[in-house]
Scaffold this active site. Structure first.
Site, PDB file in Angstrom:
ATOM      1  N   SER A 194       0.857  -1.190   0.000  1.00 19.87           N
ATOM      2  CA  SER A 194       0.000   0.000   0.000  1.00 19.87           C
ATOM      3  C   SER A 194       0.895   1.242   0.000  1.00 19.87           C
ATOM      4  O   SER A 194       2.103   1.134   0.309  1.00 19.87           O
ATOM      5  CB  SER A 194      -0.851  -0.028   1.267  1.00 19.87           C
ATOM      6  OG  SER A 194      -1.408   1.235   1.524  1.00 19.87           O
ATOM      7  N   TYR A 206      -2.107  -1.230  10.469  1.00 21.21           N
ATOM      8  CA  TYR A 206      -2.154  -1.320   9.003  1.00 21.21           C
ATOM      9  C   TYR A 206      -0.825  -0.930   8.355  1.00 21.21           C
ATOM     10  O   TYR A 206      -0.234  -1.708   7.610  1.00 21.21           O
ATOM     11  CB  TYR A 206      -3.293  -0.458   8.459  1.00 21.21           C
ATOM     12  CG  TYR A 206      -3.503  -0.679   6.978  1.00 21.21           C
ATOM     13  CD1 TYR A 206      -4.033  -1.879   6.506  1.00 21.21           C
ATOM     14  CD2 TYR A 206      -3.133   0.281   6.038  1.00 21.21           C
ATOM     15  CE1 TYR A 206      -4.209  -2.105   5.152  1.00 21.21           C
ATOM     16  CE2 TYR A 206      -3.301   0.061   4.684  1.00 21.21           C
ATOM     17  CZ  TYR A 206      -3.841  -1.130   4.253  1.00 21.21           C
ATOM     18  OH  TYR A 206      -3.995  -1.354   2.894  1.00 21.21           O
TER      19      TYR A 206
HETATM   20  N1  LIG Z   1      -8.752  -0.432  -0.941  1.00 17.94           N
HETATM   21  C1  LIG Z   1      -7.683   0.298  -0.755  1.00 17.94           C
HETATM   22  O1  LIG Z   1      -7.738   1.525  -0.743  1.00 17.94           O
HETATM   23  C2  LIG Z   1      -6.337  -0.357  -0.575  1.00 17.94           C
HETATM   24  C3  LIG Z   1      -5.205   0.442  -0.621  1.00 17.94           C
HETATM   25  C4  LIG Z   1      -3.958  -0.140  -0.477  1.00 17.94           C
HETATM   26  C5  LIG Z   1      -3.849  -1.502  -0.290  1.00 17.94           C
HETATM   27  N2  LIG Z   1      -4.966  -2.265  -0.241  1.00 17.94           N
HETATM   28  C6  LIG Z   1      -4.793  -3.709  -0.020  1.00 17.94           C
HETATM   29  O2  LIG Z   1      -5.465  -4.429  -1.028  1.00 17.94           O
HETATM   30  C7  LIG Z   1      -5.778  -5.734  -0.542  1.00 17.94           C
HETATM   31  C8  LIG Z   1      -7.207  -6.069  -0.880  1.00 17.94           C
HETATM   32  O3  LIG Z   1      -8.062  -5.205  -0.172  1.00 17.94           O
HETATM   33  P1  LIG Z   1      -9.369  -4.571  -0.816  1.00 17.94           P
HETATM   34  O4  LIG Z   1      -9.172  -3.116  -0.837  1.00 17.94           O
HETATM   35  O5  LIG Z   1      -9.731  -5.274  -2.065  1.00 17.94           O
HETATM   36  O6  LIG Z   1     -10.422  -4.834   0.360  1.00 17.94           O
HETATM   37  P2  LIG Z   1     -11.545  -5.965   0.527  1.00 17.94           P
HETATM   38  O7  LIG Z   1     -12.590  -5.806  -0.505  1.00 17.94           O
HETATM   39  O8  LIG Z   1     -11.969  -5.923   1.942  1.00 17.94           O
HETATM   40  O9  LIG Z   1     -10.743  -7.297   0.221  1.00 17.94           O
HETATM   41  C9  LIG Z   1      -9.986  -7.949   1.195  1.00 17.94           C
HETATM   42  C10 LIG Z   1     -10.241  -9.426   1.049  1.00 17.94           C
HETATM   43  O10 LIG Z   1      -9.500 -10.130   2.041  1.00 17.94           O
HETATM   44  C11 LIG Z   1     -10.399 -11.046   2.676  1.00 17.94           C
HETATM   45  N3  LIG Z   1      -9.945 -11.366   4.010  1.00 17.94           N
HETATM   46  C12 LIG Z   1     -10.075 -10.651   5.154  1.00 17.94           C
HETATM   47  N4  LIG Z   1      -9.556 -11.317   6.195  1.00 17.94           N
HETATM   48  C13 LIG Z   1      -9.072 -12.490   5.691  1.00 17.94           C
HETATM   49  C14 LIG Z   1      -8.438 -13.603   6.258  1.00 17.94           C
HETATM   50  N5  LIG Z   1      -8.201 -13.689   7.573  1.00 17.94           N
HETATM   51  N6  LIG Z   1      -8.094 -14.629   5.438  1.00 17.94           N
HETATM   52  C15 LIG Z   1      -8.352 -14.590   4.135  1.00 17.94           C
HETATM   53  N7  LIG Z   1      -8.973 -13.569   3.531  1.00 17.94           N
HETATM   54  C16 LIG Z   1      -9.322 -12.518   4.302  1.00 17.94           C
HETATM   55  C17 LIG Z   1     -11.738 -10.343   2.661  1.00 17.94           C
HETATM   56  O11 LIG Z   1     -12.803 -11.261   2.843  1.00 17.94           O
HETATM   57  P3  LIG Z   1     -14.250 -10.696   3.306  1.00 17.94           P
HETATM   58  O12 LIG Z   1     -14.681  -9.751   2.212  1.00 17.94           O
HETATM   59  O13 LIG Z   1     -15.094 -11.912   3.393  1.00 17.94           O
HETATM   60  O14 LIG Z   1     -14.012  -9.998   4.594  1.00 17.94           O
HETATM   61  C18 LIG Z   1     -11.707  -9.758   1.263  1.00 17.94           C
HETATM   62  O15 LIG Z   1     -12.071 -10.708   0.321  1.00 17.94           O
HETATM   63  C19 LIG Z   1      -5.486  -5.701   0.951  1.00 17.94           C
HETATM   64  O16 LIG Z   1      -4.255  -6.322   1.210  1.00 17.94           O
HETATM   65  C20 LIG Z   1      -5.391  -4.232   1.271  1.00 17.94           C
HETATM   66  O17 LIG Z   1      -4.572  -3.947   2.365  1.00 17.94           O
HETATM   67  C21 LIG Z   1      -6.205  -1.725  -0.367  1.00 17.94           C
END
Ligand SMILES: NC(=O)c1ccc[n+]([C@@H]2O[C@H](COP(=O)([O-])OP(=O)(O)OC[C@H]3O[C@@H](n4cnc5c(N)ncnc54)[C@H](OP(=O)(O)O)[C@@H]3O)[C@@H](O)[C@H]2O)c1
Length: 352
Positions: A194, A206
């Site tokens: 991130s 985080y």
């Molecule tokens: N969105 C942003 O602005 C952003 C920015 C920088 C980095 N990121 C990174 O991008 C990645 C994906 O996040 P996202 O933004 O797409 O958010 P998201 O929609 O919440 O996706 C995260 C996924 O991880 C799953 N998850 C949560 N806890 C878990 C566990 N213990 N074991 C396995 N899976 C688990 C969630 O399942 P559930 O949906 O069932 O909870 C969801 O499918 C993350 O690593 C996040 O830190 C996101």
């Protein structure tokens, strides 16, 4: 006569000066011309180098964690459309069912909680069965959580562990369990970090977890290059997914504040809670909903002949996080204090 001679010699001087000026101008133009030509060739070469895509993508297996929603879900669908063999890990049964409905028969799903080592080991042996002798071409460590994000002094050790266990320790566990299969295929590991992995601006686990992802990925890349394995890091800015949902953030911050000891509440002041609470809501305006900016980077990391080591996705990461991360720390601290003070003034003026 003397005057005429002086005028003639002055004109001659002028002429010589004009000549040398024109000569210098010509030299400058030639220099700029060659500089532009060299830059043009550099960008042309770069464009050609990075746009080459691998052959036989349809033979390649890619395992993605966290496919229930967000980037993981979109990437699974995107790679499935490209014909890759996607092995999608979801946290919930519902997640697997919804993904299966939206994709081809090729895509296979498994339930995986990355914090549960037994579950990770079972998922790794499932992957081994699926890929057979081919090995695993791609692992995308995408699963992640962000909450709680709050001032460090409001949190407990467990609050930090909760985030670190998913984003960092879970990622390490999944990677180590699948490493033999990745080495076999001389494949790729794509770790989702991130902008917060470059610059720590908020409290909670985080940013710490994402700094850890950067460090783990760097050492892994240096270690695995002799095996032909490439490790890429994705650094997205703020995108509209579950983990940036302001309602969820506000709910969490409300709960944390309500459980704080009176002494902590008094030291920080109720206004700091109000600012934090309102900021969670107003920050939604700067969040991008174009998730494909991130999944296109992930796809490139998996399918390009020459992937980049780091991918930054989103204007905020390119224009704010990365440039600031290269500045001296004291300067960043000063700039950040200016931002927080003016933000606080603005938020406190807003209606509750
Ligand atoms: N969105 C942003 O602005 C952003 C920015 C920088 C980095 N990121 C990174 O991008 C990645 C994906 O996040 P996202 O933004 O797409 O958010 P998201 O929609 O919440 O996706 C995260 C996924 O991880 C799953 N998850 C949560 N806890 C878990 C566990 N213990 N074991 C396995 N899976 C688990 C969630 O399942 P559930 O949906 O069932 O909870 C969801 O499918 C993350 O690593 C996040 O830190 C996101």
């Amino acid at each position: 006569m003397t005057t005429i001679l002086r005028i003639v010699s002055d004109c001659g001087g002028c002429f010589v000066m004009q000549e040398s000026f024109l000569h210098r101008e010509r030299q400058n133009t030639t220099m700029w011309f060659w500089l532009l030509v060299i830059m043009g060739f550099y960008f042309l070469f770069r464009w050609y180098w990075y746009r080459q895509i691998l052959q036989n993508l349809t033979d390649k297996y890619v395992f993605i964690t966290g496919c229930d929603s967000g980037f993981g879900n979109l990437l699974a669908r995107q790679l499935d459309e490209q014909g890759l063999r996607v092995l999608a890990a979801c946290l919930t049964q519902r997640g697997t069912e919804q993904l299966k409905e939206a994709t081809s028969q090729r895509l296979q799903t498994v339930i995986l909680d990355v914090t549960d080592s037994e579950n990770v080991a079972a998922a790794a042996s499932w992957v081994k069965q699926q890929v057979g002798d081919r090995g695993l071409w791609g692992l995308v460590n995408n699963a992640g959580i962000s909450s709680p994000i709050a001032p460090n002094g409001w949190l407990t050790k467990n609050d930090f562990c909760k985030v670190l266990n998913v984003n960092l320790v879970g990622m390490i566990d999944v990677t180590l369990s699948l490493l033999p299969l990745i080495r076999k295929a001389k494949g790729r590991i794509v770790n989702v970090s991130s902008g917060a992995g470059r610059l720590s601006l908020t409290g909670g686990g985080y940013s710490i977890s994402k700094y850890g992802v950067e460090a783990f990925s760097d050492s892994l890349r240096r270690e695995l290059c002799s095996f032909g394995v490439k490790v890429c890091i994705i650094e997205p800015g703020a995108f509209k997914t579950h983990i940036t949902d302001p309602k969820y953030f506000q709910e969490t911050i409300k709960q944390i504040w309500s459980h704080l000891p009176e002494e902590t509440k008094e030291s920080y002041g109720k206004s700091s809670y109000d600012i934090y609470f309102k900021n969670m809501h107003s920050s939604v305006d700067v969040v991008s909903s174009k998730l494909s900016l991130v999944t296109d980077c992930m796809e490139h990391a998996l399918t390009a002949v020459h992937p980049h080591t780091r991918y930054s996705a989103g204007w905020d990461v390119k224009l704010i996080y990365l440039p600031l991360s290269y500045l001296p720390t004291s300067l960043v601290d000063f700039l950040w204090s200016l931002v927080t003070v003016s933000l606080a003034k603005m938020l406190l003026k807003q209606d509750p």
